[in-house]
Design a protein around this motif. Structure first.
Motif, PDB file in Angstrom:
ATOM      1  N   PRO A 153      -5.845  -5.063 -10.342  1.00 36.49           N
ATOM      2  CA  PRO A 153      -4.939  -4.212  -9.569  1.00 36.49           C
ATOM      3  C   PRO A 153      -3.505  -4.373 -10.076  1.00 36.49           C
ATOM      4  CG  PRO A 153      -5.526  -6.151  -8.291  1.00 36.49           C
ATOM      5  CD  PRO A 153      -6.332  -6.216  -9.561  1.00 36.49           C
ATOM      6  N   VAL A 154      -2.790  -3.255 -10.132  1.00 32.33           N
ATOM      7  CA  VAL A 154      -1.422  -3.223 -10.644  1.00 32.33           C
ATOM      8  C   VAL A 154      -0.550  -2.516  -9.614  1.00 32.33           C
ATOM      9  CG1 VAL A 154       0.081  -2.400 -12.489  1.00 32.33           C
ATOM     10  CG2 VAL A 154      -2.231  -3.180 -13.030  1.00 32.33           C
ATOM     11  N   PHE A 155       0.583  -3.119  -9.268  1.00 33.15           N
ATOM     12  CA  PHE A 155       1.425  -2.478  -8.258  1.00 33.15           C
ATOM     13  C   PHE A 155       2.865  -2.927  -8.369  1.00 33.15           C
ATOM     14  CE2 PHE A 155      -1.173  -5.839  -6.188  1.00 33.15           C
ATOM     15  CZ  PHE A 155      -0.194  -6.762  -5.887  1.00 33.15           C
ATOM     16  N   ARG A 156       3.690  -2.210  -7.655  1.00 34.72           N
ATOM     17  CA  ARG A 156       5.073  -2.546  -7.381  1.00 34.72           C
ATOM     18  C   ARG A 156       5.405  -1.749  -6.125  1.00 34.72           C
ATOM     19  NH1 ARG A 156       9.185  -2.581  -5.308  1.00 34.72           N
ATOM     20  NH2 ARG A 156      11.268  -2.885  -6.158  1.00 34.72           N
ATOM     21  N   PHE A 157       5.317  -2.392  -4.965  1.00 37.34           N
ATOM     22  CA  PHE A 157       5.508  -1.672  -3.710  1.00 37.34           C
ATOM     23  C   PHE A 157       6.891  -1.008  -3.708  1.00 37.34           C
ATOM     24  CE2 PHE A 157       2.870  -5.205  -1.418  1.00 37.34           C
ATOM     25  CZ  PHE A 157       1.750  -4.825  -2.136  1.00 37.34           C
ATOM     26  N   ARG A 158       6.914   0.315  -3.487  1.00 37.33           N
ATOM     27  CA  ARG A 158       8.194   1.034  -3.433  1.00 37.33           C
ATOM     28  C   ARG A 158       7.993   2.362  -2.718  1.00 37.33           C
ATOM     29  NH1 ARG A 158       7.865   5.261  -6.847  1.00 37.33           N
ATOM     30  NH2 ARG A 158       6.401   5.082  -8.588  1.00 37.33           N
ATOM     31  N   PRO A 159       9.066   2.896  -2.111  1.00 38.57           N
ATOM     32  CA  PRO A 159       8.971   4.255  -1.552  1.00 38.57           C
ATOM     33  C   PRO A 159       8.564   5.236  -2.641  1.00 38.57           C
ATOM     34  CG  PRO A 159      10.980   3.166  -0.803  1.00 38.57           C
ATOM     35  CD  PRO A 159      10.386   2.274  -1.853  1.00 38.57           C
ATOM     36  N   TYR A 160       7.742   6.187  -2.295  1.00 35.99           N
ATOM     37  CA  TYR A 160       7.168   7.065  -3.319  1.00 35.99           C
ATOM     38  C   TYR A 160       8.218   7.912  -4.033  1.00 35.99           C
ATOM     39  CZ  TYR A 160       7.306  11.438  -0.519  1.00 35.99           C
ATOM     40  OH  TYR A 160       7.695  12.554   0.178  1.00 35.99           O
ATOM     41  N   GLU A 161       9.377   8.149  -3.401  1.00 37.73           N
ATOM     42  CA  GLU A 161      10.452   8.906  -4.034  1.00 37.73           C
ATOM     43  C   GLU A 161      11.385   8.011  -4.855  1.00 37.73           C
ATOM     44  OE1 GLU A 161      11.226  11.938  -4.449  1.00 37.73           O
ATOM     45  OE2 GLU A 161      10.852  13.227  -2.724  1.00 37.73           O
ATOM     46  N   ALA A 162      11.257   6.708  -4.709  1.00 35.03           N
ATOM     47  CA  ALA A 162      12.194   5.797  -5.363  1.00 35.03           C
ATOM     48  C   ALA A 162      12.013   5.836  -6.879  1.00 35.03           C
ATOM     49  CB  ALA A 162      11.994   4.373  -4.854  1.00 35.03           C
ATOM     50  N   PRO A 163      13.089   5.630  -7.636  1.00 36.73           N
ATOM     51  CA  PRO A 163      12.953   5.623  -9.094  1.00 36.73           C
ATOM     52  C   PRO A 163      12.075   4.467  -9.559  1.00 36.73           C
ATOM     53  CG  PRO A 163      15.151   4.885  -8.421  1.00 36.73           C
ATOM     54  CD  PRO A 163      14.483   5.420  -7.195  1.00 36.73           C
ATOM     55  N   VAL A 164      11.391   4.680 -10.659  1.00 37.39           N
ATOM     56  CA  VAL A 164      10.467   3.663 -11.169  1.00 37.39           C
ATOM     57  C   VAL A 164      11.219   2.488 -11.763  1.00 37.39           C
ATOM     58  CG1 VAL A 164       8.694   5.380 -11.588  1.00 37.39           C
ATOM     59  CG2 VAL A 164      10.282   4.786 -13.440  1.00 37.39           C
ATOM     60  N   THR A 165      12.537   2.622 -11.923  1.00 35.69           N
ATOM     61  CA  THR A 165      13.337   1.548 -12.503  1.00 35.69           C
ATOM     62  C   THR A 165      13.699   0.463 -11.497  1.00 35.69           C
ATOM     63  OG1 THR A 165      15.268   2.947 -12.091  1.00 35.69           O
ATOM     64  CG2 THR A 165      14.343   2.974 -14.311  1.00 35.69           C
ATOM     65  N   LEU A 166      13.328   0.645 -10.223  1.00 30.11           N
ATOM     66  CA  LEU A 166      13.611  -0.417  -9.254  1.00 30.11           C
ATOM     67  C   LEU A 166      13.071  -1.741  -9.767  1.00 30.11           C
ATOM     68  CD1 LEU A 166      12.864   1.026  -5.684  1.00 30.11           C
ATOM     69  CD2 LEU A 166      15.078   0.471  -6.680  1.00 30.11           C
ATOM     70  N   PRO A 167      13.862  -2.786  -9.742  1.00 28.50           N
ATOM     71  CA  PRO A 167      13.371  -4.073 -10.249  1.00 28.50           C
ATOM     72  C   PRO A 167      12.293  -4.643  -9.346  1.00 28.50           C
ATOM     73  CG  PRO A 167      15.511  -4.341  -9.207  1.00 28.50           C
ATOM     74  CD  PRO A 167      15.257  -2.858  -9.267  1.00 28.50           C
ATOM     75  N   LEU A 168      11.407  -5.419  -9.941  1.00 30.47           N
ATOM     76  CA  LEU A 168      10.395  -6.121  -9.147  1.00 30.47           C
ATOM     77  C   LEU A 168      11.096  -7.077  -8.196  1.00 30.47           C
ATOM     78  CD1 LEU A 168       7.770  -6.931 -11.922  1.00 30.47           C
ATOM     79  CD2 LEU A 168       7.548  -5.250 -10.099  1.00 30.47           C
ATOM     80  N   SER A 169      10.631  -7.094  -6.949  1.00 31.26           N
ATOM     81  CA  SER A 169      11.329  -7.880  -5.910  1.00 31.26           C
ATOM     82  C   SER A 169      10.763  -9.283  -5.840  1.00 31.26           C
ATOM     83  CB  SER A 169      11.184  -7.191  -4.552  1.00 31.26           C
ATOM     84  OG  SER A 169       9.827  -6.947  -4.269  1.00 31.26           O
ATOM     85  N   GLY A 170      11.126 -10.089  -6.817  1.00 30.19           N
ATOM     86  CA  GLY A 170      10.696 -11.478  -6.786  1.00 30.19           C
ATOM     87  C   GLY A 170       9.197 -11.606  -6.954  1.00 30.19           C
ATOM     88  N   SER A 171       8.645 -12.654  -6.402  1.00 33.85           N
ATOM     89  CA  SER A 171       7.219 -12.940  -6.543  1.00 33.85           C
ATOM     90  C   SER A 171       6.451 -12.410  -5.342  1.00 33.85           C
ATOM     91  CB  SER A 171       6.998 -14.445  -6.673  1.00 33.85           C
ATOM     92  OG  SER A 171       5.625 -14.724  -6.771  1.00 33.85           O
ATOM     93  N   TYR A 172       5.346 -11.751  -5.603  1.00 24.81           N
ATOM     94  CA  TYR A 172       4.459 -11.308  -4.537  1.00 24.81           C
ATOM     95  C   TYR A 172       3.620 -12.502  -4.073  1.00 24.81           C
ATOM     96  CZ  TYR A 172       5.462  -6.393  -5.547  1.00 24.81           C
ATOM     97  OH  TYR A 172       6.080  -5.185  -5.717  1.00 24.81           O
ATOM     98  N   GLY A 173       3.540 -12.663  -2.760  1.00 26.68           N
ATOM     99  CA  GLY A 173       2.725 -13.741  -2.229  1.00 26.68           C
ATOM    100  C   GLY A 173       1.247 -13.393  -2.248  1.00 26.68           C
ATOM    101  N   ILE A 174       0.402 -14.374  -2.463  1.00 28.56           N
ATOM    102  CA  ILE A 174      -1.051 -14.174  -2.512  1.00 28.56           C
ATOM    103  C   ILE A 174      -1.694 -15.067  -1.459  1.00 28.56           C
ATOM    104  CG2 ILE A 174      -3.134 -14.278  -3.930  1.00 28.56           C
ATOM    105  CD1 ILE A 174      -1.364 -14.099  -6.398  1.00 28.56           C
ATOM    106  N   THR A 175      -2.498 -14.457  -0.601  1.00 24.66           N
ATOM    107  CA  THR A 175      -3.253 -15.207   0.405  1.00 24.66           C
ATOM    108  C   THR A 175      -4.727 -14.871   0.235  1.00 24.66           C
ATOM    109  OG1 THR A 175      -1.400 -15.043   1.957  1.00 24.66           O
ATOM    110  CG2 THR A 175      -3.549 -15.663   2.862  1.00 24.66           C
ATOM    111  N   VAL A 176      -5.569 -15.892   0.183  1.00 24.64           N
ATOM    112  CA  VAL A 176      -7.002 -15.696  -0.039  1.00 24.64           C
ATOM    113  C   VAL A 176      -7.777 -16.481   0.999  1.00 24.64           C
ATOM    114  CG1 VAL A 176      -8.899 -15.921  -1.689  1.00 24.64           C
ATOM    115  CG2 VAL A 176      -6.576 -15.485  -2.524  1.00 24.64           C
ATOM    116  N   TRP A 177      -8.758 -15.824   1.630  1.00 29.16           N
ATOM    117  CA  TRP A 177      -9.714 -16.534   2.480  1.00 29.16           C
ATOM    118  C   TRP A 177     -10.950 -15.678   2.684  1.00 29.16           C
ATOM    119  CZ3 TRP A 177      -5.950 -13.679   4.745  1.00 29.16           C
ATOM    120  CH2 TRP A 177      -6.287 -12.891   5.841  1.00 29.16           C
ATOM    121  N   ASP A 178     -12.091 -16.278   2.642  1.00 32.92           N
ATOM    122  CA  ASP A 178     -13.369 -15.635   2.954  1.00 32.92           C
ATOM    123  C   ASP A 178     -13.521 -14.314   2.198  1.00 32.92           C
ATOM    124  OD1 ASP A 178     -15.824 -15.353   4.161  1.00 32.92           O
ATOM    125  OD2 ASP A 178     -15.018 -14.317   5.919  1.00 32.92           O
TER     126      ASP A 178
END
Length: 678
Positions: A153-178
């Motif tokens: 999976p590939v992503f960069r959460f952003r408003p759909y109208e926002a420019p694609v140049t928005l910088p990545l907002s730090g590190s995405y947290g990962i939570t895993v269980w079951d």
């Protein structure tokens, strides 16, 4: 029920031709305003593309939550192949395209078929209705043993109208269980919740950034076109003929996500689509009509986030409904909703939803106007429109003729009377009946109030301030239907005032708008530069509406002028080619495109009024009217596959432009298709 499949196949040599795979797009919606969309090749070319563009509550709006999936299959013998694209910045190295042999829509749902070294794999996608949940399913149809499938999976959460140049907002947290995985970017947004179903499914953490991904359509339109995406790792699962695998991604709570297993979700969605076709009239139950019924479904939605309106509707035993004007970038617009209402709902058997839409907009009337549109993520509408409210009368009239819903009429009649009174005395944006002739004028500096509403950097391209031809055709039609409603509910005497206003407007219209030297109608009278004789399609409404304001003796001349100068296989040009401001192509940066938007560009929705006017002149010639729709049959296989584009270039080959799926284009072609059935 007949099978409804639109199939597009390629040979191995044709698959190497990537342009058709990049220029055609698919669309699936969820009934909330959210959607999934991309190219047939699986390559991101727009900022609006994504496998899950979630419609989230106000003030968030639509957010691109899942941009892409990078898929690799380990074949027998150890060869690894990519199904879509590689993790490369340009995203145009389509190593997987050589294996893509077919794309098809099954009842409007996309399916890709890949063939490689004796193995056949199909990928299908659906969105669960009224959920921000996507299912991507992989099925092995032919092959020996088990294949290992890796899905990143590939992503960069952003408003759909926002420019694609928005910088990545730090590190995405990962939570895993079951066997559940959540990826979060902060407290403002819900996490993306994912899980994999199938044999030996698991997730490997392998964080990486994919730098400077190219969005080539954004580049061609003059916008920022390169930006970074992020991936937390990849899922892996074993695929066999007996056991498919599904990746589920959602912003919903786990209880909702787990309520439907993948096979249950697909059965439910196919059944829902079959019901739509069963409810439609016979003329729209197969072939092009049936495809358009399913295309129409994409635009009807329950707005996510407008909680106050939903609460008021629920208290009255009602539901809130609206219409997305177009995908990918439109929200719900008043004008588009009212023009589209008949085709999207009354021609598809969805009468209850038509009532919900009308009563919903009845709540939004302000100073005698309904909203022009609702900005994404906002609860309050913007009201700068002179014609949307007049189309509201038309939509209500069509609804009553189909349903005879007198309760809704009694509820909304006071609203319609106040609207008419506001127009008579004057309301916002200079919208006011001229007491000198009874015609409706509009216009305020800096605003674009008619449907020809292009504006860029403060430049209103076609201001049309004054008395516009279609505004006055709509005003006369509104007065006539209002007089009928008042008569039905309050008696003969009560309608006299509205009839008098209507007759005065009609007399003035025919005296003022007829351009005898050209044999057609002025587009504007009493404009800033006097009377405007530009030959535009707006005049067709003076004939096509249920109560035509133009004297019948002029109909044939007007239609001849429109036919010879404006008619194309995909709708009507917005300006005659002989005009000095005419633009043959819609392309380039925003300013160049807006300069052409209503200056020649062909609009698909205008074929509906043209067909109506044609049938008034030739009531027995339904076959001739049906021929006018022939160009749209071929168009269903280009641009947005299975739907109809917003606009087209004004000259051959009439290249589709703008939104790949437009509500009023679909609605008016479908309505005309039903009305011209033998």
């Amino acid at each position: 029920m007949p099978e409804l499949v639109r199939r597009m196949s390629w040979s191995a040599s044709q698959a190497a031709e990537t342009e058709p795979l990049l220029s055609r797009e698919w669309l699936v919606t969820n009934g909330l305003g959210g959607y999934a969309s991309g190219t047939l090749a699986g390559v991101i070319t727009r900022r609006y593309h994504g496998l899950l563009v979630a419609a989230l509550p106000t003030p968030l709006g639509r957010i691109v939550m899942l941009s892409d999936l990078v898929e690799h299959v380990m074949l027998p013998g150890g060869q690894e192949v990519a199904l879509g694209g590689e993790e490369r910045p340009d995203r145009l190295q389509l190593h997987g395209s050589q294996y893509l042999t077919e794309f098809r829509l099954e009842k409007g749902l996309p399916v890709w078929r890949f063939e490689a070294l004796g193995c056949v794999i199909e990928r299908s996608l659906l969105l669960v209705q009224r959920q921000n949940t996507v299912h991507v399913t992989y099925t092995m149809l032919e092959g020996e043993g088990s294949l290992r499938l890796n899905i990143r999976p590939v992503f960069r959460f952003r408003p759909y109208e926002a420019p694609v140049t928005l910088p990545l907002s730090g590190s995405y947290g990962i939570t895993v269980w079951d066997h559940r995985h959540e990826f979060a970017a902060g407290p403002e947004l819900p996490p993306l919740r994912t899980r994999i179903t199938g044999d030996c499914g698991a997730f490997t953490v392998d964080r990486r950034t994919i730098e400077q991904v190219l969005y080539r359509i954004e580049e061609s339109r003059g916008y920022e076109s390169r930006g970074d995406l992020w991936s937390p790792g990849y899922f892996h699962v074993d695929l066999t003929v007996a056991q498919p695998a599904t990746l589920i991604a959602s912003t919903e709570p786990w209880e909702s996500i787990d309520a439907l297993a993948p096979e249950q979700a697909r059965r439910a969605e196919l059944l829902r689509r079959e019901r739509l076709l069963i409810a439609a009239p016979p003329a729209a139950c197969e072939g092009m009509g049936a495809e358009l019924v399913l295309a129409a479904d994409q635009f009807l939605m329950k707005p996510a986030g407008r909680q106050q309106e939903a609460a008021r509707a629920a208290a009255a035993g009602d539901e809130i409904r609206s219409v997305i004007a177009g995908y990918h970038w439109f929200t719900d617009w008043g004008r588009d909703t009212m023009i589209s209402l008949e085709g999207l709902t009354l021609c598809t058997g969805r009468h209850s939803e038509a009532g919900w839409i009308l009563r919903t907009f009845g709540q939004y009337v302000k100073n005698g106007l309904i909203p022009n549109f609702f900005p994404d993520g906002k609860s309050e509408g913007l009201y700068h429109t002179a014609d949307a409210t007049l189309w509201f009368f038309h939509a209500m009239d069509r609804y009553l003729r189909k349903t005879d819903d007198r309760l809704t009429l009694r509820l909304l009649l006071p609203v319609f009377k106040k609207i008419a009174e506001a127009h008579l005395r004057g309301t916002d944006f200079g919208i006011r009946v001229d007491p000198a002739d009874g015609l409706l004028r509009q216009g305020e500096e800096g605003y674009q109030l008619t449907w020809m509403d292009a504006k860029v950097d403060g430049w209103v391209v076609t201001p049309r301030r004054g008395k516009a031809v279609e505004i006055n055709a709509l005003w006369y039609n509104a007065l006539r239907v209002l007089a009928n409603w008042v008569c039905d509910e309050e008696g003969d005497g009560a309608q006299r005032e509205w009839q008098q206003h209507a007759e005065r407007a009609r007399e003035s219209f025919n005296r003022r708008f007829w351009f005898a030297r050209g044999g057609y109608l002025y587009d504007i009278v009493d404009g800033e530069g006097g009377d405007d004789s530009a030959l535009r399609p707006n005049q067709v409404l003076a004939i096509s509406l249920p109560y035509p304001v133009l004297d019948a003796r002029h109909w044939e001349q007007v239609m001849k002028a429109v036919r010879e100068n404006l008619l194309t296989p995909d709708g009507l040009r917005s300006l005659a080619p002989s005009h000095p401001d005419y633009k043959a192509r819609y392309y380039g940066d925003l300013r160049s495109r807006d300069a052409a938007y209503h200056q020649g560009t062909v609009w698909g929705w205008l074929i509906g009024p043209y067909v109506d006017a044609w049938l008034k002149l030739h009531p027995e010639d339904k076959a001739g009217a049906r021929e006018l729709l022939k160009g749209f049959e071929e168009h269903l296989g280009e641009a947005g596959v299975g739907t109809i584009s917003e606009i087209f270039d004004a000259e051959e080959p009439f290249t589709p432009r703008g939104c790949i799926a437009q509500a009023w284009s679909v609605a008016e072609v479908l309505r005309s298709w039903v009305n011209t059935s033998p």
